[in-house]
Design a protein around this motif. Structure first.
Motif, mmCIF file in Angstrom:
data_model
loop_
_atom_site.group_PDB
_atom_site.id
_atom_site.type_symbol
_atom_site.label_atom_id
_atom_site.label_comp_id
_atom_site.label_asym_id
_atom_site.label_seq_id
_atom_site.Cartn_x
_atom_site.Cartn_y
_atom_site.Cartn_z
ATOM 1 N N PRO A 143 0.827 -1.222 0.000
ATOM 2 C CA PRO A 143 0.000 0.000 0.000
ATOM 3 C C PRO A 143 0.859 1.269 0.000
ATOM 4 N N LEU A 144 1.976 1.241 0.750
ATOM 5 C CA LEU A 144 2.854 2.405 0.823
ATOM 6 C C LEU A 144 3.599 2.631 -0.491
ATOM 7 N N HIS A 145 4.191 1.556 -1.013
ATOM 8 C CA HIS A 145 5.144 1.734 -2.113
ATOM 9 C C HIS A 145 4.559 1.411 -3.480
ATOM 10 N N VAL A 146 3.328 0.926 -3.505
ATOM 11 C CA VAL A 146 2.685 0.706 -4.800
ATOM 12 C C VAL A 146 1.565 1.719 -4.987
ATOM 13 N N LYS A 147 0.735 1.836 -3.948
ATOM 14 C CA LYS A 147 -0.381 2.770 -4.065
ATOM 15 C C LYS A 147 -0.025 4.184 -3.621
ATOM 16 N N GLY A 148 1.117 4.308 -2.902
ATOM 17 C CA GLY A 148 1.493 5.621 -2.389
ATOM 18 C C GLY A 148 0.555 6.121 -1.314
ATOM 19 N N MET A 149 0.004 5.169 -0.559
ATOM 20 C CA MET A 149 -0.946 5.518 0.498
ATOM 21 C C MET A 149 -0.202 6.124 1.697
ATOM 22 N N PRO A 150 -0.792 7.104 2.407
ATOM 23 C CA PRO A 150 -0.148 7.607 3.626
ATOM 24 C C PRO A 150 -0.028 6.479 4.654
ATOM 25 N N ARG A 151 1.083 6.506 5.414
ATOM 26 C CA ARG A 151 1.373 5.417 6.348
ATOM 27 C C ARG A 151 0.229 5.181 7.345
ATOM 28 N N LYS A 152 -0.331 6.271 7.850
ATOM 29 C CA LYS A 152 -1.357 6.137 8.870
ATOM 30 C C LYS A 152 -2.570 5.370 8.340
ATOM 31 N N GLU A 153 -2.969 5.763 7.153
ATOM 32 C CA GLU A 153 -4.121 5.113 6.534
ATOM 33 C C GLU A 153 -3.818 3.638 6.254
ATOM 34 N N ALA A 154 -2.625 3.391 5.717
ATOM 35 C CA ALA A 154 -2.236 2.010 5.393
ATOM 36 C C ALA A 154 -2.233 1.149 6.655
ATOM 37 N N GLU A 155 -1.735 1.731 7.763
ATOM 38 C CA GLU A 155 -1.684 0.964 9.009
ATOM 39 C C GLU A 155 -3.077 0.668 9.546
ATOM 40 N N GLU A 156 -3.960 1.655 9.407
ATOM 41 C CA GLU A 156 -5.335 1.433 9.878
ATOM 42 C C GLU A 156 -5.995 0.288 9.128
ATOM 43 N N ILE A 157 -5.809 0.313 7.816
ATOM 44 C CA ILE A 157 -6.397 -0.753 6.989
ATOM 45 C C ILE A 157 -5.787 -2.107 7.353
ATOM 46 N N GLU A 159 -4.324 -3.034 10.076
ATOM 47 C CA GLU A 159 -4.712 -3.487 11.415
ATOM 48 C C GLU A 159 -6.114 -4.094 11.400
ATOM 49 N N ARG A 160 -6.960 -3.501 10.583
ATOM 50 C CA ARG A 160 -8.313 -4.035 10.486
ATOM 51 C C ARG A 160 -8.270 -5.488 10.002
ATOM 52 N N TYR A 161 -7.440 -5.733 8.980
ATOM 53 C CA TYR A 161 -7.380 -7.088 8.431
ATOM 54 C C TYR A 161 -6.610 -8.037 9.343
#
Lengths: 287, 273
Positions: A143-157, A159-161
């Motif tokens: 999510p970070l290095h392919v989608k360029g998602m912000p770390r916080k958002e990526a971690e939330e997602i 953690e959910r999974y």
């Protein structure tokens, strides 16, 4: 659950739109998530896949059965081009990529393959977790290095999974500290963290100690029941019977039989399927 | 026959105690023999060789003064070699015919000819085409390029030692080949390669002595120079040997530290689930 409706035993044409098929939880009018047509694969002189096709609608769980060497893993790996097919076309969520055996196409095709892979999460037999990254880092890497998602958002997602697979407490562990079953559950969470349209499982329990198979199958069954779209290559007959909406039986690189599990597993029409399944029955597997 | 539990644990304790005693005895024996060899060498030197304290007190500092240069050349060369080996390994693994050919040619040529010849080439041959280089530059260039060729193969093996499933898992998540290499494969290859770089550095400390042939005033050059002048090569070469030896022991210790730390970094690897 209610998906295994008594109507499903009827011989509904397997490629029929699922809204017209009984017992499948699919929104009427939905388009297929994944469609692979005419997949051929030659390894040198070896004809591994002979024009296999598959169509999967949103919310469906499809199991691919078949003996070892029948080509089912190669077929699954062709769906996200880990194996480059010799002929055929794969379309996932509107992204379509055709075989390019003479490598005439260049970067554009590679970019489309990456688009396609982002839509198809994959779970491997050998887990293939990244050993140098912690559990949470494994999940947010793409999510970070392919989608360029912000770390916080990526971690939330993520953690959910991780919570969904029951391993949120292992968030900061390294893969080597986990059991095989836990590793595979992390691998499932890692695939989910990219929020794919379809999950591809390549014999996800074959490398596991028999005592650890159950926890992985349970996670997969939960995902199936909540309406994830999944394609599962497996030898686990009970799982296929319980969780699959449709079962594909592969023999020598082509699908010999397709239909609901009650039909393909319990009353196979094709002699090859029947022969394969009789082995399981002699072991007293099916109730 | 099963013995009572108490007796069994007594037996185990006795076995463990005996093992420890044997281990201690072995280590003592090892040290005695080592010390004996060293003492014999010193005795030989003192008895048969004209040991002149005044000469040695003059020669030793002069030779030792080359240690800085030896270490400096080695550090710079290993840095150059690491850079070249990184590109070399990428080239050797590349699907590009051009990159692969260049890397293969580099490895083949620099491994296929003597290091001393390469060194002399930098110093003696290049001036003929108008390139005159300082001995220091020649030493770093020759050592770096030669070691880079050997290390190319090492790096390649390190990268190939990372299981293919790692790259597959990375690209299956949508990573490009280069991202997968940078983020997933390279960090794992690095842990395999680092101890080998340490080994090569220790080897390079000693191979840097070849630079004496191009008048670089490092340890060996100084030992030869002063030894020839006063016809005391035996003493000066022994001093030089001692300096190299001590340097090697010191850097091997450093290397062991680094390795231990790396191992600690993935200590979790050894725990099986």
């Amino acid at each position: 659950m209610s998906r295994t409706s008594d109507l499903r035993g009827a011989t509904a044409p397997h490629e029929l739109h699922p809204a017209e098929r009984p017992g499948v939880l699919v929104k009427p009018g939905a388009d297929p998530v994944l469609r692979a047509t005419g997949i051929e694969k030659w390894f040198g002189e070896n004809h591994v896949l002979r024009g296999a096709s598959i169509t999967v609608w949103p919310g469906e769980t499809v199991c691919i059965l078949g003996r070892s060497g029948s080509g089912k893993s190669t077929f699954l790996r062709s769906l996200n081009f880990l194996e480059d097919p010799t002929d055929g076309r794969v379309e996932i969520d509107g992204v379509s990529v055709a075989a390019d055996p003479f490598r005439r196409e260049g970067k554009q095709r590679l970019a489309r393959i990456r688009e396609l892979r982002m839509r198809a999460g994959m779970v491997f037999q050998e887990f293939n977790l990244f050993p140098h990254l912690s559990v949470i880092e494994n999940c947010i890497e793409a999510p970070l290095h392919v989608k360029g998602m912000p770390r916080k958002e990526a971690e939330e997602i993520a953690e959910r999974y991780l919570d969904k697979v029951g391993l949120l407490d292992k968030r900061d562990e390294y893969p080597s500290r986990l059991s095989g079953g836990q590793r595979q559950r992390v691998a499932i969470a890692r695939a989910l963290s990219m929020q794919p349209k379809v999950l591809l499982f390549d014999e996800p329990t074959s490398a596991l100690d028999p005592t650890l198979v159950g926890e992985v199958l349970k996670v997969m069954a939960d995902l199936a029941h909540e309406g994830r779209t999944m394609i599962v290559v497996t030898h686990e007959m009970d799982f296929a019977h319980e969780a699959a909406d449709r079962v594909y039986y592969m023999d020598q690189g082509e699908f010999a039989e397709v239909g609901p599990p009650e039909q393909v597993i319990d009353a196979p029409q094709d002699p090859r399927t029947a022969k394969f399944l009789s082995r399981f029955r002699t072991l007293g597997g099916k109730k | 026959m099963a013995k009572p539990l108490g007796q069994q644990s007594e037996l185990a304790a006795a076995v463990a105690k005996n093992d420890r005693r044997r281990e201690r005895a072995w280590r003592l024996h090892f040290r005695l023999v080592s010390a004996g060899i060293l003492a014999l060498i010193l005795l030989f030197i003192i008895t048969y060789l004209n040991v002149e304290a005044t000469f040695i007190s003059r020669a030793a500092p002069f030779i030792l003064a080359g240690a800085g240069l030896t270490i400096g050349v080695s550090l710079l060369s290993i840095t150059l070699a690491t850079l070249l080996a990184t590109f070399g390994a990428l080239g050797r693994l590349s699907r590009s015919a051009t990159a692969n050919a260049i890397a293969s040619f580099y490895v083949s040529f620099f491994r296929g000819t003597p290091l001393l010849l390469q060194l002399l080439f930098w110093y003696l041959a290049l001036p003929q085409v108008g390139i005159v280089l300082d001995p220091f530059v020649c030493a770093v260039g020759a050592l770096g390029m030669n070691y880079g060729a050997y290390m190319t193969e090492l790096f390649r093996a390190g990268i190939q030692a990372v299981p293919g499933g790692q790259r597959e898992a990375a690209v299956a998540l949508g990573m490009s080949e280069s991202t997968a290499f940078r983020r997933i494969v390279a960090p794992q290859a690095f842990r395999i390669i680092v101890p080998a770089i340490g080994n090569d550095f220790v080897a390079m400390l000693k191979d840097s002595a070849l630079a004496s042939a191009v008048t670089l005033q490092e340890i060996l050059w100084r030992a030869q120079n002063i030894g020839r002048k006063e016809f005391k090569s035996l003493q000066t070469l022994l001093i030089a040997a001692a300096v190299y030896w001590v340097l090697t022991i010191a850097f091997t210790a450093v290397q062991n530290r680094v390795e231990a730390r790396l191992a600690a970094g993935d200590r979790h690897k050894e725990v099986k689930g």
